[in-house]
Design a protein around this motif. Structure first.
Motif, PDB file in Angstrom:
ATOM      1  N   SER A 262       0.828  -1.212   0.000  1.00  0.00           N
ATOM      2  CA  SER A 262       0.000   0.000   0.000  1.00  0.00           C
ATOM      3  C   SER A 262       0.858   1.256   0.000  1.00  0.00           C
ATOM      4  CB  SER A 262      -0.926   0.002   1.219  1.00  0.00           C
ATOM      5  OG  SER A 262      -0.182   0.077   2.428  1.00  0.00           O
ATOM      6  N   VAL A 263       1.999   1.205   0.686  1.00  0.00           N
ATOM      7  CA  VAL A 263       2.907   2.353   0.727  1.00  0.00           C
ATOM      8  C   VAL A 263       3.570   2.540  -0.633  1.00  0.00           C
ATOM      9  CG1 VAL A 263       5.027   3.241   1.747  1.00  0.00           C
ATOM     10  CG2 VAL A 263       3.291   2.183   3.208  1.00  0.00           C
ATOM     11  N   GLN A 264       4.006   1.443  -1.238  1.00  0.00           N
ATOM     12  CA  GLN A 264       4.602   1.555  -2.570  1.00  0.00           C
ATOM     13  C   GLN A 264       3.606   2.167  -3.552  1.00  0.00           C
ATOM     14  OE1 GLN A 264       6.902  -1.634  -4.191  1.00  0.00           O
ATOM     15  NE2 GLN A 264       7.391  -2.509  -2.196  1.00  0.00           N
ATOM     16  N   ALA A 265       2.370   1.727  -3.491  1.00  0.00           N
ATOM     17  CA  ALA A 265       1.350   2.268  -4.393  1.00  0.00           C
ATOM     18  C   ALA A 265       1.133   3.751  -4.155  1.00  0.00           C
ATOM     19  CB  ALA A 265       0.043   1.493  -4.217  1.00  0.00           C
ATOM     20  N   ARG A 270       1.796   9.274  -6.107  1.00  0.00           N
ATOM     21  CA  ARG A 270       2.186  10.679  -5.880  1.00  0.00           C
ATOM     22  C   ARG A 270       3.258  11.111  -6.861  1.00  0.00           C
ATOM     23  NH1 ARG A 270       1.875  15.277  -5.232  1.00  0.00           N
ATOM     24  NH2 ARG A 270       1.334  16.459  -3.368  1.00  0.00           N
ATOM     25  N   LEU A 271       4.207  10.219  -7.154  1.00  0.00           N
ATOM     26  CA  LEU A 271       5.266  10.550  -8.098  1.00  0.00           C
ATOM     27  C   LEU A 271       4.720  10.736  -9.513  1.00  0.00           C
ATOM     28  CD1 LEU A 271       8.154   8.176  -6.941  1.00  0.00           C
ATOM     29  CD2 LEU A 271       8.117  10.677  -6.791  1.00  0.00           C
ATOM     30  N   ALA A 272       3.675  10.012  -9.862  1.00  0.00           N
ATOM     31  CA  ALA A 272       3.110  10.120 -11.215  1.00  0.00           C
ATOM     32  C   ALA A 272       2.593  11.519 -11.498  1.00  0.00           C
ATOM     33  CB  ALA A 272       1.995   9.093 -11.392  1.00  0.00           C
ATOM     34  N   ASP A 273       2.134  12.233 -10.462  1.00  0.00           N
ATOM     35  CA  ASP A 273       1.610  13.587 -10.626  1.00  0.00           C
ATOM     36  C   ASP A 273       2.611  14.671 -10.221  1.00  0.00           C
ATOM     37  OD1 ASP A 273      -0.861  12.570 -11.425  1.00  0.00           O
ATOM     38  OD2 ASP A 273      -1.563  12.406  -9.350  1.00  0.00           O
ATOM     39  N   TRP A 274       3.788  14.271  -9.799  1.00  0.00           N
ATOM     40  CA  TRP A 274       4.794  15.189  -9.253  1.00  0.00           C
ATOM     41  C   TRP A 274       5.461  15.984 -10.370  1.00  0.00           C
ATOM     42  CZ3 TRP A 274      10.388  13.637  -8.359  1.00  0.00           C
ATOM     43  CH2 TRP A 274      11.073  14.554  -7.551  1.00  0.00           C
ATOM     44  N   ASP A 275       5.730  17.271 -10.115  1.00  0.00           N
ATOM     45  CA  ASP A 275       6.388  18.099 -11.133  1.00  0.00           C
ATOM     46  C   ASP A 275       7.886  18.251 -10.896  1.00  0.00           C
ATOM     47  OD1 ASP A 275       6.555  19.838  -8.982  1.00  0.00           O
ATOM     48  OD2 ASP A 275       5.289  21.396  -9.875  1.00  0.00           O
ATOM     49  N   VAL A 286       1.661  15.463   3.710  1.00  0.00           N
ATOM     50  CA  VAL A 286       1.875  14.028   3.900  1.00  0.00           C
ATOM     51  C   VAL A 286       0.931  13.461   4.948  1.00  0.00           C
ATOM     52  CG1 VAL A 286       3.674  14.075   5.711  1.00  0.00           C
ATOM     53  CG2 VAL A 286       3.701  12.279   3.971  1.00  0.00           C
ATOM     54  N   GLU A 287       0.566  14.277   5.932  1.00  0.00           N
ATOM     55  CA  GLU A 287      -0.370  13.784   6.948  1.00  0.00           C
ATOM     56  C   GLU A 287      -1.729  13.490   6.318  1.00  0.00           C
ATOM     57  OE1 GLU A 287       0.654  12.873   9.785  1.00  0.00           O
ATOM     58  OE2 GLU A 287       2.649  13.718   9.437  1.00  0.00           O
ATOM     59  N   ASP A 288      -2.131  14.307   5.360  1.00  0.00           N
ATOM     60  CA  ASP A 288      -3.390  14.049   4.660  1.00  0.00           C
ATOM     61  C   ASP A 288      -3.315  12.745   3.868  1.00  0.00           C
ATOM     62  OD1 ASP A 288      -4.443  16.398   5.655  1.00  0.00           O
ATOM     63  OD2 ASP A 288      -3.963  17.576   3.868  1.00  0.00           O
ATOM     64  N   GLU A 289      -2.168  12.500   3.230  1.00  0.00           N
ATOM     65  CA  GLU A 289      -2.049  11.330   2.356  1.00  0.00           C
ATOM     66  C   GLU A 289      -1.960  10.023   3.138  1.00  0.00           C
ATOM     67  OE1 GLU A 289       0.220  11.449  -1.101  1.00  0.00           O
ATOM     68  OE2 GLU A 289      -0.056  13.585  -1.457  1.00  0.00           O
ATOM     69  N   VAL A 290      -1.309  10.011   4.294  1.00  0.00           N
ATOM     70  CA  VAL A 290      -1.151   8.755   5.011  1.00  0.00           C
ATOM     71  C   VAL A 290      -2.449   8.300   5.670  1.00  0.00           C
ATOM     72  CG1 VAL A 290       1.308   9.124   5.388  1.00  0.00           C
ATOM     73  CG2 VAL A 290      -0.325   9.844   7.151  1.00  0.00           C
ATOM     74  N   LEU A 291      -3.419   9.197   5.788  1.00  0.00           N
ATOM     75  CA  LEU A 291      -4.705   8.788   6.367  1.00  0.00           C
ATOM     76  C   LEU A 291      -5.394   7.715   5.535  1.00  0.00           C
ATOM     77  CD1 LEU A 291      -6.185  12.211   7.571  1.00  0.00           C
ATOM     78  CD2 LEU A 291      -5.273  10.353   8.984  1.00  0.00           C
ATOM     79  N   ALA A 292      -5.048   7.633   4.259  1.00  0.00           N
ATOM     80  CA  ALA A 292      -5.653   6.625   3.386  1.00  0.00           C
ATOM     81  C   ALA A 292      -5.015   5.248   3.557  1.00  0.00           C
ATOM     82  CB  ALA A 292      -5.535   7.070   1.930  1.00  0.00           C
ATOM     83  N   LEU A 303       7.290   8.097   6.082  1.00  0.00           N
ATOM     84  CA  LEU A 303       8.726   8.100   5.810  1.00  0.00           C
ATOM     85  C   LEU A 303       9.008   7.984   4.317  1.00  0.00           C
ATOM     86  CD1 LEU A 303      11.696   7.973   6.756  1.00  0.00           C
ATOM     87  CD2 LEU A 303      11.411   5.488   6.936  1.00  0.00           C
ATOM     88  N   ALA A 304       8.319   7.069   3.630  1.00  0.00           N
ATOM     89  CA  ALA A 304       8.581   6.861   2.205  1.00  0.00           C
ATOM     90  C   ALA A 304       8.194   8.085   1.378  1.00  0.00           C
ATOM     91  CB  ALA A 304       7.838   5.625   1.714  1.00  0.00           C
ATOM     92  N   LEU A 305       7.046   8.670   1.661  1.00  0.00           N
ATOM     93  CA  LEU A 305       6.604   9.846   0.904  1.00  0.00           C
ATOM     94  C   LEU A 305       7.526  11.037   1.137  1.00  0.00           C
ATOM     95  CD1 LEU A 305       2.783   9.422   1.469  1.00  0.00           C
ATOM     96  CD2 LEU A 305       3.876   9.587  -0.789  1.00  0.00           C
TER      97      LEU A 305
END
Length: 354
Positions: A262-265, A270-275, A286-292, A303-305
């Motif tokens: 799930s972390v790898q995904a 996130r990297l796919a949309d990263w500029d 990152v706190e918003d994203e890890v809630l999922a 840590l990974a993000l």
């Protein structure tokens, strides 16, 4: 005095590593010892940015292999140009440790004017047009938009080495930002002596940079692997292609063992949309994203993000939370190595090579 201080600093260099305990030379098993022997032989010292990987032997070999075969081994690109790429990428990633080390080497190889210009981001002040163009390319390569809009200012046959250095330092800068402080010199070096010691460090590393290093000598540290499609830029240079193929396979294997799916995904999404720009300065994103993520995987996700997208934001609190989910230095190095490589490969996939 500067030489004596440098010798002392080199002997104590592994003490600078944070959060993990590098394997001591005297206690290294065969896998770690083989890498250490090559690093000391070819680089002249056991460099902390490489040695910090030692709790995870596969990541250790991968880091060294990418660095040696792209930047250090003899090839079609002068070492001074490669050092300019390393310094420019490191400056763009705000990695002061790598900027200091590689600008010191650059100064000894190409002179103080070029070194100062690259490390300070004043690339238009570089007198040599080839070095200036390649340094400008390297500095812009981390931006998706700028990378895809610029043609490479170097010959096609030079691509694997130059792109390899850029991608290797996208990886290395993230690991260094987490596990090392901002200077290669320990705080025990007096302030008045630091400039002199850095110059001596530049002479020291430049001496190894002028040595003849046979390409491919590190490849037997890891098993053969196919070159992934996103590392297409390495094709055409057998040793660089093999190095990055084997390194990416080893880091992916460590990721499968220590980074939840799930972390790898989440990182890949996130990297796919990263500029290409680092996120922050706060960690609210990152706190918003890890809630999922599942509750027991949120610290690993955080840590990974952060490693991939804002390595400067990783601190003791983030490390401590991760260790409550996964204990041990190997898991920490494997997780950050996987995330650093994911980001570096994403940057490499953007490169436009004519």
């Amino acid at each position: 005095m500067a030489r004596a201080l440098l010798r002392t600093a080199l002997r104590r260099s592994l003490d600078q590593v944070k959060y993990v305990t590098p394997v001591e030379v005297s206690g290294a098993d065969d896998a770690v010892a083989r890498v250490y022997q090559q690093v000391e032989r070819d680089f002249g010292m056991l460099a902390p940015p490489v040695a910090l990987h030692s709790p995870a032997p596969g990541a250790l070999a991968a880091c060294w292999m990418m660095l040696r075969e792209s930047q250090m081994a003899d090839g079609k690109v002068q070492r001074g140009v490669k050092e300019a790429v390393a310094t420019a990428v490191s400056a763009g990633n705000s990695c002061p440790y790598c900027v200091m080390v590689h600008s010191a080497t650059l100064q000894s190889l190409l002179g103080s004017a070029a070194s100062t210009a690259v490390s300070a981001g004043r690339l238009d002040a570089i007198a040599d047009p080839e070095v200036r163009a390649i340094a400008e390319w390297a500095r812009r390569s981390a931006s998706r938009q700028e990378s895809q809009s610029q043609d490479a200012p170097f010959a096609k046959e030079q691509t694997p080495e130059i792109a390899g250095v850029a991608v290797a330092f996208q990886y290395l800068n993230r690991m260094v930002n987490i596990f090392l402080d901002g200077s290669p010199l320990p705080p025990t070096v007096p302030a008045l002596a630091r400039g002199s010691v850095l110059r001596v460090l530049g002479w020291f590393t430049a001496a190894s940079a002028r040595a003849t290093l046979q390409p491919g000598a590190s490849l037997d540290l890891l098993p053969a692997a196919p070159l992934p499609p996103d590392l297409w830029w390495a094709a055409g240079h057998p040793e660089v292609a093999e190095a990055f193929a084997r390194a990416s396979a080893a880091i992916d294997a460590a990721g499968r063992e220590h980074v939840p799916a799930s972390v790898q995904a989440a990182v890949r999404s996130r990297l796919a949309d990263w500029d290409g720009r680092p996120l922050g300065p706060s960690r609210s994103w990152v706190e918003d994203e890890v809630l999922a993520l599942p509750a027991g995987e949120r610290a690993a996700g955080r840590l990974a993000l952060l490693t991939a997208l804002a390595s400067f934001q990783v601190d003791q609190q983030v490390i401590d939370a991760f260790r409550r989910e996964q204990a041990g230095d190997e898991a920490l190095i494997a997780s950050t190595s996987w995330a650093s490589m994911a980001a570096a490969r994403q940057v490499g996939s953007w490169l436009r090579i004519s």
